[in-house]
Design a protein around this motif. Sequence first.
Motif, PDB file in Angstrom:
ATOM      1  N   VAL A 154      -5.255  -2.192  18.415  1.00 41.16           N
ATOM      2  CA  VAL A 154      -4.178  -1.759  17.521  1.00 41.16           C
ATOM      3  C   VAL A 154      -4.389  -2.304  16.115  1.00 41.16           C
ATOM      4  O   VAL A 154      -4.284  -1.579  15.121  1.00 41.16           O
ATOM      5  CB  VAL A 154      -2.808  -2.206  18.075  1.00 41.16           C
ATOM      6  N   LEU A 155      -4.711  -3.584  16.033  1.00 40.09           N
ATOM      7  CA  LEU A 155      -4.780  -4.290  14.755  1.00 40.09           C
ATOM      8  C   LEU A 155      -5.954  -5.256  14.783  1.00 40.09           C
ATOM      9  O   LEU A 155      -6.239  -5.868  15.814  1.00 40.09           O
ATOM     10  CB  LEU A 155      -3.472  -5.062  14.522  1.00 40.09           C
ATOM     11  N   PHE A 156      -6.618  -5.396  13.633  1.00 39.57           N
ATOM     12  CA  PHE A 156      -7.709  -6.350  13.475  1.00 39.57           C
ATOM     13  C   PHE A 156      -7.461  -7.213  12.244  1.00 39.57           C
ATOM     14  O   PHE A 156      -6.598  -6.894  11.418  1.00 39.57           O
ATOM     15  CB  PHE A 156      -9.046  -5.623  13.303  1.00 39.57           C
ATOM     16  N   ALA A 157      -8.226  -8.275  12.111  1.00 36.30           N
ATOM     17  CA  ALA A 157      -8.183  -9.061  10.883  1.00 36.30           C
ATOM     18  C   ALA A 157      -8.734  -8.201   9.750  1.00 36.30           C
ATOM     19  O   ALA A 157      -9.925  -7.875   9.716  1.00 36.30           O
ATOM     20  CB  ALA A 157      -9.014 -10.335  11.036  1.00 36.30           C
ATOM     21  N   GLY A 158      -7.843  -7.774   8.871  1.00 36.92           N
ATOM     22  CA  GLY A 158      -8.247  -6.976   7.727  1.00 36.92           C
ATOM     23  C   GLY A 158      -8.389  -5.488   7.977  1.00 36.92           C
ATOM     24  O   GLY A 158      -8.789  -4.743   7.080  1.00 36.92           O
ATOM     25  N   SER A 159      -8.049  -5.010   9.172  1.00 37.01           N
ATOM     26  CA  SER A 159      -8.216  -3.595   9.468  1.00 37.01           C
ATOM     27  C   SER A 159      -7.234  -3.175  10.557  1.00 37.01           C
ATOM     28  O   SER A 159      -6.406  -3.961  11.014  1.00 37.01           O
ATOM     29  CB  SER A 159      -9.658  -3.311   9.902  1.00 37.01           C
ATOM     30  N   ILE A 160      -7.333  -1.908  10.951  1.00 35.13           N
ATOM     31  CA  ILE A 160      -6.512  -1.361  12.032  1.00 35.13           C
ATOM     32  C   ILE A 160      -7.405  -0.523  12.941  1.00 35.13           C
ATOM     33  O   ILE A 160      -8.550  -0.217  12.602  1.00 35.13           O
ATOM     34  CB  ILE A 160      -5.343  -0.493  11.503  1.00 35.13           C
ATOM     35  N   ILE A 174       0.514   3.216  12.770  1.00 34.47           N
ATOM     36  CA  ILE A 174       1.203   2.424  11.740  1.00 34.47           C
ATOM     37  C   ILE A 174       2.603   2.038  12.212  1.00 34.47           C
ATOM     38  O   ILE A 174       3.049   0.898  12.028  1.00 34.47           O
ATOM     39  CB  ILE A 174       1.272   3.195  10.409  1.00 34.47           C
ATOM     40  N   ARG A 175       3.305   2.982  12.847  1.00 32.11           N
ATOM     41  CA  ARG A 175       4.637   2.661  13.374  1.00 32.11           C
ATOM     42  C   ARG A 175       4.559   1.603  14.471  1.00 32.11           C
ATOM     43  O   ARG A 175       5.417   0.709  14.544  1.00 32.11           O
ATOM     44  CB  ARG A 175       5.329   3.930  13.894  1.00 32.11           C
ATOM     45  N   GLY A 201       1.618 -12.566  10.144  1.00 28.07           N
ATOM     46  CA  GLY A 201       2.013 -12.856   8.773  1.00 28.07           C
ATOM     47  C   GLY A 201       0.881 -12.642   7.789  1.00 28.07           C
ATOM     48  O   GLY A 201       1.073 -12.056   6.716  1.00 28.07           O
ATOM     49  N   GLU A 202      -0.304 -13.103   8.157  1.00 32.45           N
ATOM     50  CA  GLU A 202      -1.470 -12.923   7.286  1.00 32.45           C
ATOM     51  C   GLU A 202      -1.774 -11.449   7.086  1.00 32.45           C
ATOM     52  O   GLU A 202      -2.041 -11.002   5.953  1.00 32.45           O
ATOM     53  CB  GLU A 202      -2.675 -13.643   7.894  1.00 32.45           C
ATOM     54  N   GLU A 203      -1.728 -10.676   8.160  1.00 26.70           N
ATOM     55  CA  GLU A 203      -2.032  -9.251   8.033  1.00 26.70           C
ATOM     56  C   GLU A 203      -0.931  -8.506   7.292  1.00 26.70           C
ATOM     57  O   GLU A 203      -1.212  -7.605   6.496  1.00 26.70           O
ATOM     58  CB  GLU A 203      -2.268  -8.638   9.411  1.00 26.70           C
ATOM     59  N   ARG A 204       0.303  -8.894   7.508  1.00 29.43           N
ATOM     60  CA  ARG A 204       1.400  -8.241   6.788  1.00 29.43           C
ATOM     61  C   ARG A 204       1.273  -8.467   5.287  1.00 29.43           C
ATOM     62  O   ARG A 204       1.613  -7.600   4.481  1.00 29.43           O
ATOM     63  CB  ARG A 204       2.753  -8.750   7.307  1.00 29.43           C
ATOM     64  N   ARG A 205       0.741  -9.642   4.925  1.00 30.94           N
ATOM     65  CA  ARG A 205       0.589  -9.952   3.496  1.00 30.94           C
ATOM     66  C   ARG A 205      -0.658  -9.332   2.883  1.00 30.94           C
ATOM     67  O   ARG A 205      -0.646  -8.958   1.701  1.00 30.94           O
ATOM     68  CB  ARG A 205       0.546 -11.476   3.301  1.00 30.94           C
ATOM     69  N   THR A 206      -1.759  -9.248   3.634  1.00 32.70           N
ATOM     70  CA  THR A 206      -3.055  -8.970   3.012  1.00 32.70           C
ATOM     71  C   THR A 206      -3.796  -7.757   3.548  1.00 32.70           C
ATOM     72  O   THR A 206      -4.728  -7.295   2.896  1.00 32.70           O
ATOM     73  CB  THR A 206      -3.981 -10.184   3.155  1.00 32.70           C
ATOM     74  N   ASN A 207      -3.436  -7.246   4.717  1.00 33.65           N
ATOM     75  CA  ASN A 207      -4.193  -6.152   5.306  1.00 33.65           C
ATOM     76  C   ASN A 207      -4.037  -4.892   4.447  1.00 33.65           C
ATOM     77  O   ASN A 207      -2.915  -4.441   4.225  1.00 33.65           O
ATOM     78  CB  ASN A 207      -3.694  -5.900   6.741  1.00 33.65           C
ATOM     79  N   PRO A 208      -5.138  -4.320   3.965  1.00 31.96           N
ATOM     80  CA  PRO A 208      -5.004  -3.176   3.044  1.00 31.96           C
ATOM     81  C   PRO A 208      -4.418  -1.925   3.683  1.00 31.96           C
ATOM     82  O   PRO A 208      -3.954  -1.030   2.972  1.00 31.96           O
ATOM     83  CB  PRO A 208      -6.449  -2.928   2.581  1.00 31.96           C
ATOM     84  N   PHE A 209      -4.415  -1.840   5.009  1.00 31.92           N
ATOM     85  CA  PHE A 209      -3.905  -0.668   5.688  1.00 31.92           C
ATOM     86  C   PHE A 209      -2.413  -0.763   5.980  1.00 31.92           C
ATOM     87  O   PHE A 209      -1.720   0.248   6.053  1.00 31.92           O
ATOM     88  CB  PHE A 209      -4.666  -0.441   7.001  1.00 31.92           C
ATOM     89  N   VAL A 210      -1.916  -1.968   6.190  1.00 32.00           N
ATOM     90  CA  VAL A 210      -0.503  -2.148   6.549  1.00 32.00           C
ATOM     91  C   VAL A 210       0.164  -3.304   5.805  1.00 32.00           C
ATOM     92  O   VAL A 210       1.306  -3.622   6.054  1.00 32.00           O
ATOM     93  CB  VAL A 210      -0.337  -2.401   8.076  1.00 32.00           C
ATOM     94  N   GLY A 211      -0.548  -3.938   4.896  1.00 29.82           N
ATOM     95  CA  GLY A 211       0.019  -5.066   4.170  1.00 29.82           C
ATOM     96  C   GLY A 211       1.278  -4.671   3.411  1.00 29.82           C
ATOM     97  O   GLY A 211       1.321  -3.638   2.741  1.00 29.82           O
ATOM     98  N   GLY A 212       2.318  -5.497   3.539  1.00 31.52           N
ATOM     99  CA  GLY A 212       3.572  -5.261   2.838  1.00 31.52           C
ATOM    100  C   GLY A 212       4.502  -4.283   3.514  1.00 31.52           C
ATOM    101  O   GLY A 212       5.623  -4.077   3.077  1.00 31.52           O
ATOM    102  N   ARG A 213       4.065  -3.689   4.613  1.00 33.06           N
ATOM    103  CA  ARG A 213       4.908  -2.697   5.305  1.00 33.06           C
ATOM    104  C   ARG A 213       5.775  -3.407   6.350  1.00 33.06           C
ATOM    105  O   ARG A 213       5.304  -4.168   7.153  1.00 33.06           O
ATOM    106  CB  ARG A 213       4.068  -1.638   5.997  1.00 33.06           C
ATOM    107  N   TRP A 214       7.041  -3.092   6.295  1.00 27.48           N
ATOM    108  CA  TRP A 214       7.989  -3.667   7.251  1.00 27.48           C
ATOM    109  C   TRP A 214       8.446  -2.659   8.279  1.00 27.48           C
ATOM    110  O   TRP A 214       9.194  -2.975   9.184  1.00 27.48           O
ATOM    111  CB  TRP A 214       9.206  -4.233   6.518  1.00 27.48           C
TER     112      TRP A 214
END
Length: 215
Positions: A154-160, A174-175, A201-214
């Motif tokens: 589903v999710l990777f460090a820095g990717s999806i 993404i959902r 937390g790290e991925e929410r802040r920095t992951n370019p695919f989902v970073g910042g998405r709540w």
Amino acid sequence: MPLRHHTVPVTPFRQNASLVWCDVTQEAAVIDPGGEVPRLLAEVERLGLTLKAIWLTHAHIDHAGGTGELARLRGLPIVGPHQGDQFWITALPQQAAMFGFPPAEMFTPTRWLEDGDTVQIGQESLNVRHCPGHTPGHVVFHSASARRCFVGDVLFAGSIGRTDFPGGDHDTLIRSITERLWPMGDETVFIPGHGPESSFGEERRTNPFVGGRWG
């Protein structure tokens, strides 16, 4: 920490098969035995564990290719994934041929998983969340007490996870990440199907695919 885990990269795809066990009973499950079954069993022996179950996040060949063999050798129940991945289980022989894997033994899960189910090993329970998008039947295993989640692809460090295989869907993935993984908490460390661990937390802040998405 009563719940412990050890990652063993297997197959040419370096898939993270995870041994998870209760530190009180030493009873263990293996998550996503994609292949190299003798190596996985050697690690079980080295760690002094009693293998009790196989848990599957999804049924792509690099995650499920060794399942039938391991279940047969040790008489283990196969738990998961969600029934949405039945067609991937049926297609295991074709997947093996396509990607150059050894022939995969066929299997039927002992128990399909649904969103909100729990799985138990020794005295430890993990929560199951259905997280489709990479595959329709993908699930993850979350230990709230250990603040660990085994997320497959589903999710990777820095990717999806990729969504271009049959049954994949980018918006659904993404959902799944934003609505089902993020609420587990920023401090939760996740073990992905490939590559290094990270935290939500790290991925929410920095992951370019989902970073910042709540969500």
